[in-house]
Design a protein around this motif. Structure first.
Motif, PDB file in Angstrom:
ATOM      1  N   ILE A 103       0.848  -1.203   0.000  1.00 34.40           N
ATOM      2  CA  ILE A 103       0.000   0.000   0.000  1.00 34.40           C
ATOM      3  C   ILE A 103       0.882   1.252   0.000  1.00 34.40           C
ATOM      4  O   ILE A 103       0.611   2.210  -0.722  1.00 34.40           O
ATOM      5  CB  ILE A 103      -0.955   0.007   1.221  1.00 34.40           C
ATOM      6  CG1 ILE A 103      -2.004  -1.089   1.074  1.00 34.40           C
ATOM      7  CG2 ILE A 103      -1.627   1.364   1.380  1.00 34.40           C
ATOM      8  CD1 ILE A 103      -2.841  -1.320   2.327  1.00 34.40           C
ATOM      9  N   SER A 104       1.946   1.225   0.782  1.00 29.25           N
ATOM     10  CA  SER A 104       2.834   2.381   0.882  1.00 29.25           C
ATOM     11  C   SER A 104       3.497   2.682  -0.461  1.00 29.25           C
ATOM     12  O   SER A 104       3.573   3.839  -0.877  1.00 29.25           O
ATOM     13  CB  SER A 104       3.899   2.128   1.953  1.00 29.25           C
ATOM     14  OG  SER A 104       4.717   3.259   2.107  1.00 29.25           O
ATOM     15  N   ILE A 105       3.955   1.650  -1.160  1.00 33.22           N
ATOM     16  CA  ILE A 105       4.613   1.847  -2.457  1.00 33.22           C
ATOM     17  C   ILE A 105       3.605   2.296  -3.513  1.00 33.22           C
ATOM     18  O   ILE A 105       3.854   3.244  -4.263  1.00 33.22           O
ATOM     19  CB  ILE A 105       5.341   0.552  -2.908  1.00 33.22           C
ATOM     20  CG1 ILE A 105       6.572   0.292  -2.025  1.00 33.22           C
ATOM     21  CG2 ILE A 105       5.744   0.621  -4.374  1.00 33.22           C
ATOM     22  CD1 ILE A 105       7.692   1.306  -2.169  1.00 33.22           C
ATOM     23  N   THR A 106       2.442   1.641  -3.588  1.00 40.44           N
ATOM     24  CA  THR A 106       1.487   1.951  -4.663  1.00 40.44           C
ATOM     25  C   THR A 106       0.795   3.292  -4.477  1.00 40.44           C
ATOM     26  O   THR A 106       0.631   4.028  -5.437  1.00 40.44           O
ATOM     27  CB  THR A 106       0.423   0.840  -4.807  1.00 40.44           C
ATOM     28  OG1 THR A 106      -0.214   0.641  -3.552  1.00 40.44           O
ATOM     29  CG2 THR A 106       1.028  -0.460  -5.286  1.00 40.44           C
ATOM     30  N   LEU A 107       0.390   3.635  -3.254  1.00 38.21           N
ATOM     31  CA  LEU A 107      -0.352   4.877  -3.046  1.00 38.21           C
ATOM     32  C   LEU A 107       0.526   6.076  -2.686  1.00 38.21           C
ATOM     33  O   LEU A 107       0.248   7.196  -3.089  1.00 38.21           O
ATOM     34  CB  LEU A 107      -1.413   4.693  -1.952  1.00 38.21           C
ATOM     35  CG  LEU A 107      -2.574   3.776  -2.295  1.00 38.21           C
ATOM     36  CD1 LEU A 107      -3.486   3.620  -1.096  1.00 38.21           C
ATOM     37  CD2 LEU A 107      -3.349   4.320  -3.465  1.00 38.21           C
ATOM     38  N   PHE A 108       1.564   5.844  -1.896  1.00 40.55           N
ATOM     39  CA  PHE A 108       2.393   6.942  -1.402  1.00 40.55           C
ATOM     40  C   PHE A 108       3.703   7.085  -2.183  1.00 40.55           C
ATOM     41  O   PHE A 108       4.416   8.062  -2.023  1.00 40.55           O
ATOM     42  CB  PHE A 108       2.699   6.752   0.093  1.00 40.55           C
ATOM     43  CG  PHE A 108       1.488   6.802   0.967  1.00 40.55           C
ATOM     44  CD1 PHE A 108       1.081   7.994   1.551  1.00 40.55           C
ATOM     45  CD2 PHE A 108       0.737   5.661   1.221  1.00 40.55           C
ATOM     46  CE1 PHE A 108      -0.036   8.045   2.369  1.00 40.55           C
ATOM     47  CE2 PHE A 108      -0.380   5.701   2.035  1.00 40.55           C
ATOM     48  CZ  PHE A 108      -0.772   6.901   2.602  1.00 40.55           C
ATOM     49  N   HIS A 109       4.050   6.051  -2.967  1.00 46.25           N
ATOM     50  CA  HIS A 109       5.290   6.013  -3.761  1.00 46.25           C
ATOM     51  C   HIS A 109       6.526   6.155  -2.875  1.00 46.25           C
ATOM     52  O   HIS A 109       7.530   6.722  -3.280  1.00 46.25           O
ATOM     53  CB  HIS A 109       5.276   7.100  -4.853  1.00 46.25           C
ATOM     54  CG  HIS A 109       4.027   7.076  -5.668  1.00 46.25           C
ATOM     55  ND1 HIS A 109       3.722   6.051  -6.530  1.00 46.25           N
ATOM     56  CD2 HIS A 109       2.995   7.947  -5.715  1.00 46.25           C
ATOM     57  CE1 HIS A 109       2.551   6.289  -7.097  1.00 46.25           C
ATOM     58  NE2 HIS A 109       2.081   7.435  -6.610  1.00 46.25           N
ATOM     59  N   LYS A 110       6.420   5.628  -1.659  1.00 45.48           N
ATOM     60  CA  LYS A 110       7.518   5.653  -0.690  1.00 45.48           C
ATOM     61  C   LYS A 110       7.496   4.333   0.071  1.00 45.48           C
ATOM     62  O   LYS A 110       6.418   3.793   0.320  1.00 45.48           O
ATOM     63  CB  LYS A 110       7.350   6.812   0.296  1.00 45.48           C
ATOM     64  CG  LYS A 110       7.407   8.172  -0.341  1.00 45.48           C
ATOM     65  CD  LYS A 110       6.985   9.240   0.636  1.00 45.48           C
ATOM     66  CE  LYS A 110       6.760  10.524  -0.119  1.00 45.48           C
ATOM     67  NZ  LYS A 110       5.911  11.444   0.580  1.00 45.48           N
ATOM     68  N   PRO A 111       8.655   3.839   0.484  1.00 43.17           N
ATOM     69  CA  PRO A 111       8.669   2.564   1.221  1.00 43.17           C
ATOM     70  C   PRO A 111       8.259   2.741   2.682  1.00 43.17           C
ATOM     71  O   PRO A 111       8.497   3.791   3.285  1.00 43.17           O
ATOM     72  CB  PRO A 111      10.133   2.122   1.125  1.00 43.17           C
ATOM     73  CG  PRO A 111      10.899   3.395   0.993  1.00 43.17           C
ATOM     74  CD  PRO A 111      10.003   4.330   0.214  1.00 43.17           C
ATOM     75  N   PHE A 112       7.632   1.714   3.215  1.00 46.19           N
ATOM     76  CA  PHE A 112       7.345   1.655   4.654  1.00 46.19           C
ATOM     77  C   PHE A 112       8.451   0.810   5.260  1.00 46.19           C
ATOM     78  O   PHE A 112       8.556  -0.386   4.979  1.00 46.19           O
ATOM     79  CB  PHE A 112       5.972   1.023   4.902  1.00 46.19           C
ATOM     80  CG  PHE A 112       5.653   0.847   6.361  1.00 46.19           C
ATOM     81  CD1 PHE A 112       5.405   1.942   7.164  1.00 46.19           C
ATOM     82  CD2 PHE A 112       5.605  -0.421   6.930  1.00 46.19           C
ATOM     83  CE1 PHE A 112       5.114   1.796   8.509  1.00 46.19           C
ATOM     84  CE2 PHE A 112       5.310  -0.583   8.271  1.00 46.19           C
ATOM     85  CZ  PHE A 112       5.060   0.531   9.057  1.00 46.19           C
ATOM     86  N   GLN A 113       9.309   1.404   6.080  1.00 48.79           N
ATOM     87  CA  GLN A 113      10.512   0.722   6.555  1.00 48.79           C
ATOM     88  C   GLN A 113      10.489   0.387   8.042  1.00 48.79           C
ATOM     89  O   GLN A 113      11.530   0.133   8.621  1.00 48.79           O
ATOM     90  CB  GLN A 113      11.737   1.586   6.243  1.00 48.79           C
ATOM     91  CG  GLN A 113      11.912   1.796   4.753  1.00 48.79           C
ATOM     92  CD  GLN A 113      13.055   2.727   4.426  1.00 48.79           C
ATOM     93  OE1 GLN A 113      13.296   3.692   5.146  1.00 48.79           O
ATOM     94  NE2 GLN A 113      13.733   2.446   3.341  1.00 48.79           N
ATOM     95  N   HIS A 114       9.322   0.413   8.647  1.00 49.87           N
ATOM     96  CA  HIS A 114       9.219   0.080  10.060  1.00 49.87           C
ATOM     97  C   HIS A 114       8.244  -1.080  10.238  1.00 49.87           C
ATOM     98  O   HIS A 114       7.856  -1.719   9.265  1.00 49.87           O
ATOM     99  CB  HIS A 114       8.804   1.331  10.851  1.00 49.87           C
ATOM    100  CG  HIS A 114       9.888   2.358  10.881  1.00 49.87           C
ATOM    101  ND1 HIS A 114      10.061   3.278   9.867  1.00 49.87           N
ATOM    102  CD2 HIS A 114      10.857   2.596  11.786  1.00 49.87           C
ATOM    103  CE1 HIS A 114      11.104   4.032  10.144  1.00 49.87           C
ATOM    104  NE2 HIS A 114      11.601   3.654  11.314  1.00 49.87           N
TER     105      HIS A 114
END
Length: 159
Positions: A13-24
């Protein structure tokens, strides 16, 4: 759904919608009662209320994740991440995140059950106060005239 699947879904979801990785880390927290999830400012982790998954399924969890990811990404960028901030409201609108989650059915049943209520009265002006919790009458006074309070009634389902 387990914590590992929740982690993978959040990363997608973070990559597709926010175009940023979720790293936690994201994980279910069974102790959450009234909220769908929360973003932890110190650790940058996200906790999700597992009861929302059990009662409403994956779609509700996806909405909660989107909401919490808005807090997450904005906080890491140093932008306004609180509910009152314009950046937060705009990002929520862009990604289609809900402002609130659906109230839990199990919590609504709990809150409608009869509760013990206390009725206090000012001995000076007769102003009445209803409270769900006991009040220390040695410490608190009437908000209207500063008179002393006295316990008039304590019962279940007082109306």
């Amino acid at each position: 759904m387990d914590n590992h699947q929740l982690q993978r879904m959040t990363e997608e979801i973070s990559i597709t919608l926010f175009h940023k990785p979720f790293q936690h880390a994201i994980y279910f927290n069974a102790r959450l009662k009234t909220t769908g999830g929360r973003y932890l400012l110190q650790s940058h982790n996200i906790e999700i209320n597992e009861r929302y998954y059990k009662e409403y399924g994956v779609n509700e969890i996806v909405g909660i994740i989107k909401h919490e990811l808005c807090h997450y990404h904005l906080h890491l960028e140093g932008r306004g991440y609180q509910h009152k901030d314009r950046d937060f409201k705009e990002l929520m609108k862009q990604v289609g995140a809900p402002r609130f989650c659906t109230p839990l059915k199990s919590y609504r049943k709990q809150s409608k059950s009869p509760q013990k209520l206390y009725l206090y009265e000012c001995s000076n002006c007769a102003q009445k106060y209803r409270r769900k919790k006991r009040v220390n009458i040695d410490k608190y006074v009437c908000g209207k005239c500063k008179g002393r309070l006295k316990l008039v009634k304590s019962s279940i389902g007082l109306t």
